[in-house]
Design a protein around this motif. Structure first.
Motif, PDB file in Angstrom:
ATOM      1  N   LYS A 279       0.987  -2.044 -12.068  1.00 37.08           N
ATOM      2  CA  LYS A 279       0.344  -2.366 -10.824  1.00 37.08           C
ATOM      3  C   LYS A 279       0.674  -3.600 -10.166  1.00 37.08           C
ATOM      4  CE  LYS A 279      -4.738  -2.233  -9.403  1.00 37.08           C
ATOM      5  NZ  LYS A 279      -6.054  -2.228  -9.964  1.00 37.08           N
ATOM      6  N   GLY A 280       0.796  -3.249  -8.817  1.00 37.08           N
ATOM      7  CA  GLY A 280       1.101  -4.373  -7.786  1.00 37.08           C
ATOM      8  C   GLY A 280       2.618  -4.268  -7.617  1.00 37.08           C
ATOM      9  N   SER A 281       3.394  -3.307  -8.163  1.00 33.98           N
ATOM     10  CA  SER A 281       4.868  -3.334  -7.687  1.00 33.98           C
ATOM     11  C   SER A 281       4.892  -2.572  -6.227  1.00 33.98           C
ATOM     12  CB  SER A 281       5.387  -2.283  -8.672  1.00 33.98           C
ATOM     13  OG  SER A 281       5.536  -3.006  -9.967  1.00 33.98           O
ATOM     14  N   ILE A 282       6.085  -3.110  -5.606  1.00 30.72           N
ATOM     15  CA  ILE A 282       6.207  -2.628  -4.317  1.00 30.72           C
ATOM     16  C   ILE A 282       7.779  -1.702  -4.265  1.00 30.72           C
ATOM     17  CG2 ILE A 282       6.949  -3.357  -1.789  1.00 30.72           C
ATOM     18  CD1 ILE A 282       4.872  -5.662  -2.379  1.00 30.72           C
ATOM     19  N   VAL A 283       7.627  -0.615  -3.399  1.00 28.66           N
ATOM     20  CA  VAL A 283       8.959  -0.038  -3.402  1.00 28.66           C
ATOM     21  C   VAL A 283       9.424  -0.097  -1.851  1.00 28.66           C
ATOM     22  CG1 VAL A 283      10.080   2.489  -3.396  1.00 28.66           C
ATOM     23  CG2 VAL A 283       8.172   1.632  -5.187  1.00 28.66           C
ATOM     24  N   ILE A 284      10.419  -0.449  -1.587  1.00 25.35           N
ATOM     25  CA  ILE A 284      11.190  -0.632  -0.200  1.00 25.35           C
ATOM     26  C   ILE A 284      12.365   0.129  -0.398  1.00 25.35           C
ATOM     27  CG2 ILE A 284      11.984  -2.111   1.465  1.00 25.35           C
ATOM     28  CD1 ILE A 284       9.931  -4.044   0.798  1.00 25.35           C
ATOM     29  N   GLY A 285      12.797   0.928   0.566  1.00 23.77           N
ATOM     30  CA  GLY A 285      14.061   1.637   0.869  1.00 23.77           C
ATOM     31  C   GLY A 285      14.732   1.221   2.012  1.00 23.77           C
ATOM     32  N   ALA A 286      16.075   1.085   2.196  1.00 27.93           N
ATOM     33  CA  ALA A 286      16.882   0.812   3.367  1.00 27.93           C
ATOM     34  C   ALA A 286      18.142   1.477   3.286  1.00 27.93           C
ATOM     35  CB  ALA A 286      17.220  -0.537   3.364  1.00 27.93           C
ATOM     36  N   GLY A 287      18.569   1.861   4.557  1.00 29.52           N
ATOM     37  CA  GLY A 287      19.727   2.469   4.743  1.00 29.52           C
ATOM     38  C   GLY A 287      20.412   2.620   6.071  1.00 29.52           C
ATOM     39  N   ASN A 288      21.593   2.525   6.066  1.00 31.77           N
ATOM     40  CA  ASN A 288      22.338   2.873   7.674  1.00 31.77           C
ATOM     41  C   ASN A 288      22.045   4.164   8.338  1.00 31.77           C
ATOM     42  OD1 ASN A 288      24.979   1.353   5.796  1.00 31.77           O
ATOM     43  ND2 ASN A 288      23.767   0.289   7.274  1.00 31.77           N
ATOM     44  N   ARG A 289      22.111   4.135   9.691  1.00 29.26           N
ATOM     45  CA  ARG A 289      21.989   5.348  10.643  1.00 29.26           C
ATOM     46  C   ARG A 289      23.164   5.970  10.517  1.00 29.26           C
ATOM     47  NH1 ARG A 289      20.402   1.865  15.411  1.00 29.26           N
ATOM     48  NH2 ARG A 289      22.670   1.362  14.882  1.00 29.26           N
TER      49      ARG A 289
ATOM     50  N   ILE B 231       7.115   5.255   4.967  1.00 30.38           N
ATOM     51  CA  ILE B 231       6.843   4.871   6.442  1.00 30.38           C
ATOM     52  C   ILE B 231       8.087   4.446   7.023  1.00 30.38           C
ATOM     53  CG2 ILE B 231       5.756   2.817   5.600  1.00 30.38           C
ATOM     54  CD1 ILE B 231       4.141   2.868   8.174  1.00 30.38           C
ATOM     55  N   HIS B 232       8.476   4.681   8.062  1.00 31.11           N
ATOM     56  CA  HIS B 232      10.019   4.334   8.695  1.00 31.11           C
ATOM     57  C   HIS B 232       9.674   3.530   9.714  1.00 31.11           C
ATOM     58  CE1 HIS B 232      11.778   7.579   6.253  1.00 31.11           C
ATOM     59  NE2 HIS B 232      10.613   8.273   6.608  1.00 31.11           N
ATOM     60  N   VAL B 233      10.787   2.477   9.787  1.00 35.13           N
ATOM     61  CA  VAL B 233      10.954   1.320  10.870  1.00 35.13           C
ATOM     62  C   VAL B 233      12.277   1.188  11.138  1.00 35.13           C
ATOM     63  CG1 VAL B 233       8.715   0.106  10.465  1.00 35.13           C
ATOM     64  CG2 VAL B 233      10.627  -0.641   9.293  1.00 35.13           C
ATOM     65  N   GLN B 234      12.780   0.767  12.184  1.00 31.49           N
ATOM     66  CA  GLN B 234      14.099   0.420  12.410  1.00 31.49           C
ATOM     67  C   GLN B 234      14.315  -1.218  12.724  1.00 31.49           C
ATOM     68  OE1 GLN B 234      16.648   3.066  14.891  1.00 31.49           O
ATOM     69  NE2 GLN B 234      14.698   3.888  15.781  1.00 31.49           N
TER      70      GLN B 234
ATOM     71  N   ALA C  74       0.866  -1.331  -0.036  1.00 29.83           N
ATOM     72  CA  ALA C  74      -0.052  -0.147   0.058  1.00 29.83           C
ATOM     73  C   ALA C  74       0.912   1.255  -0.029  1.00 29.83           C
ATOM     74  CB  ALA C  74      -0.989  -0.005   1.173  1.00 29.83           C
ATOM     75  N   MET C  75       1.996   1.178   0.301  1.00 30.60           N
ATOM     76  CA  MET C  75       2.883   2.548   0.513  1.00 30.60           C
ATOM     77  C   MET C  75       4.281   2.028   0.745  1.00 30.60           C
ATOM     78  SD  MET C  75       1.926   3.554   4.497  1.00 30.60           S
ATOM     79  CE  MET C  75       0.101   3.391   4.280  1.00 30.60           C
ATOM     80  N   PRO C  76       5.167   3.047   0.341  1.00 31.25           N
ATOM     81  CA  PRO C  76       6.617   2.718   0.431  1.00 31.25           C
ATOM     82  C   PRO C  76       7.235   2.527   1.695  1.00 31.25           C
ATOM     83  CG  PRO C  76       6.253   4.944  -0.217  1.00 31.25           C
ATOM     84  CD  PRO C  76       5.005   4.515  -0.279  1.00 31.25           C
ATOM     85  N   VAL C  77       8.086   1.747   1.973  1.00 33.85           N
ATOM     86  CA  VAL C  77       8.668   1.415   3.454  1.00 33.85           C
ATOM     87  C   VAL C  77      10.140   1.815   3.367  1.00 33.85           C
ATOM     88  CG1 VAL C  77       8.988  -0.081   5.060  1.00 33.85           C
ATOM     89  CG2 VAL C  77       7.048  -0.009   4.186  1.00 33.85           C
TER      90      VAL C  77
END
Length: 352
Positions: free
Chosen positions: A122-132, A151-154, A22-25
């Motif tokens: 349609k149906g594609s997903i976007v996810i990002g990641a990175g160090n602190r 939307i951010h998580v650790q 539903a939304m990029p993470v």
């Protein structure tokens, strides 16, 4: 990103399953704890190919494409890596390591899933990641506009999750046994200067290196491998653990009274490891309240008191370590510490 919730690897998978479509993470976390592997595993679990873009190696044209003249009009053609016909998982690894120009190129891709005239299937997903920033890695501040599009998580390392995975992944038995005994050594904070440090990735690499050597690996080989991959104190303890297993030292045998502490000078590193091993076992098995002890745990507590007295005769420093806090702040229950203080003079007198 201290405000974001902290998730373990086992908690991240259901989170991505529910939220990522539903939304990029964006997943924050230190190097080597498995962010990339978890995203690839998630994509495989939902049946999508995973396309990874490494932020530290991107230029804006790698995202928006280059212009071409078509029927007298300019048109930006996105790269084939992005412009696909079927849905996929777009993994923006090291997103916060890219330049601000590249970050701007991601604005519409992250929020609207569009690059110029091309729209993600349609149906594609976007996810990002990175160090602190505190991880001593190459990072740049994320622009507020990009932060607000995700939307951010650790993510934090979980020994239980890693061990569950390692038992199925064929991790070297020596590595597996060590982390089972010293789960607090699975991950350590990145140092401020250039030296190896322990992470789930470095333990996996150590397993692969030991596998490459096979049974011909000597203690010296293990020392070289461990010191090149792990936090120095962890490397030293791992070598001691390997020597302990080679010489058939066993904490259970010591607890049963079948053997004593290894007390020869050349075995001091083995003794050091076994002291930490006993401390971790007591912390794990002794309840917060004395009244909740089972008969087996009570026997362990009583035997450990006697062992601490005998340990103090070998090394007062190691006896003090046994009752001290761990690196992560875990400690023996307060009631047991008080009981030790009361019992030690009596036990010591009985041994004279």
């Amino acid at each position: 990103m201290e405000a974001a919730a902290i998730l373990t690897p086992s908690a991240l998978a259901p989170f991505l399953l529910n939220v990522a479509p539903a939304m990029p993470v964006f997943i924050w976390g230190p190097p080597g704890i498995g962010k990339s592997a978890l995203v690839r595993g998630f994509a495989e679990a939902v049946g999508l190919p995973c396309v990874s873009l490494l932020g530290s190696q991107l230029a804006p044209e790698d995202i928006i494409g280059v212009p071409q003249i078509v029927d007298g009009k300019s048109r930006f053609c996105p790269p084939t890596l992005i412009a696909r016909d079927e849905p996929y998982c777009l993994f923006l690894d090291e997103l916060n390591a890219c330049s601000h120009e590249v970050q701007k190129a991601f604005y519409s891709l992250v929020l609207d899933r569009r690059v110029g005239e091309f729209e993600l299937p349609k149906g594609s997903i976007v996810i990002g990641a990175g160090n602190r920033a505190e991880d001593q890695a190459i990072t740049r501040p994320l622009s507020s506009a990009l932060v607000n599009r995700l939307i951010h998580v650790q993510l934090r390392a979980s020994p239980r999750d890693w061990l569950d995975w390692a038992r199925q992944a064929g991790i070297d038995p020596l590595v597996l046994a060590y982390v089972e005994n010293r789960s607090d050594h699975l991950w350590s904070k990145p140092p401020k200067h250039e030296e190896p440090f322990s992470t789930p990735r470095s333990w996996h690499m150590l397993s692969d290196a030991l596998g490459a050597y096979g049974p011909r690996a000597t203690i010296d080989d293990i020392r070289v491998l461990a010191s090149g991959l792990l936090t120095p104190a962890h490397a030293q303890a791992f070598v001691a653990f390997a020597r302990m297993r080679e010489r058939a030292h066993d904490l259970n045998a010591i607890l049963k009274g079948e053997r004593g502490w290894p007390d020869r000078p050349e075995e001091r590193d083995i003794l050091y490891f076994m002291v930490h091993q006993l401390r971790d076992r007591l912390i794990k098995e002794l309840p917060d309240e004395e009244s909740r002890m089972s008969r087996e745990v009570r026997e362990l507590a009583l035997r450990a008191k006697d062992l601490i007295v005998s340990l103090a005769r070998i090394s007062t420093e190691l006896a003090q370590i046994l009752v001290a806090e761990t690196e992560s702040g875990a400690a023996l229950p307060a009631w047991y510490t008080v009981e030790l203080a009361r019992a030690l003079p009596r036990l010591a007198a009985a041994r004279k």
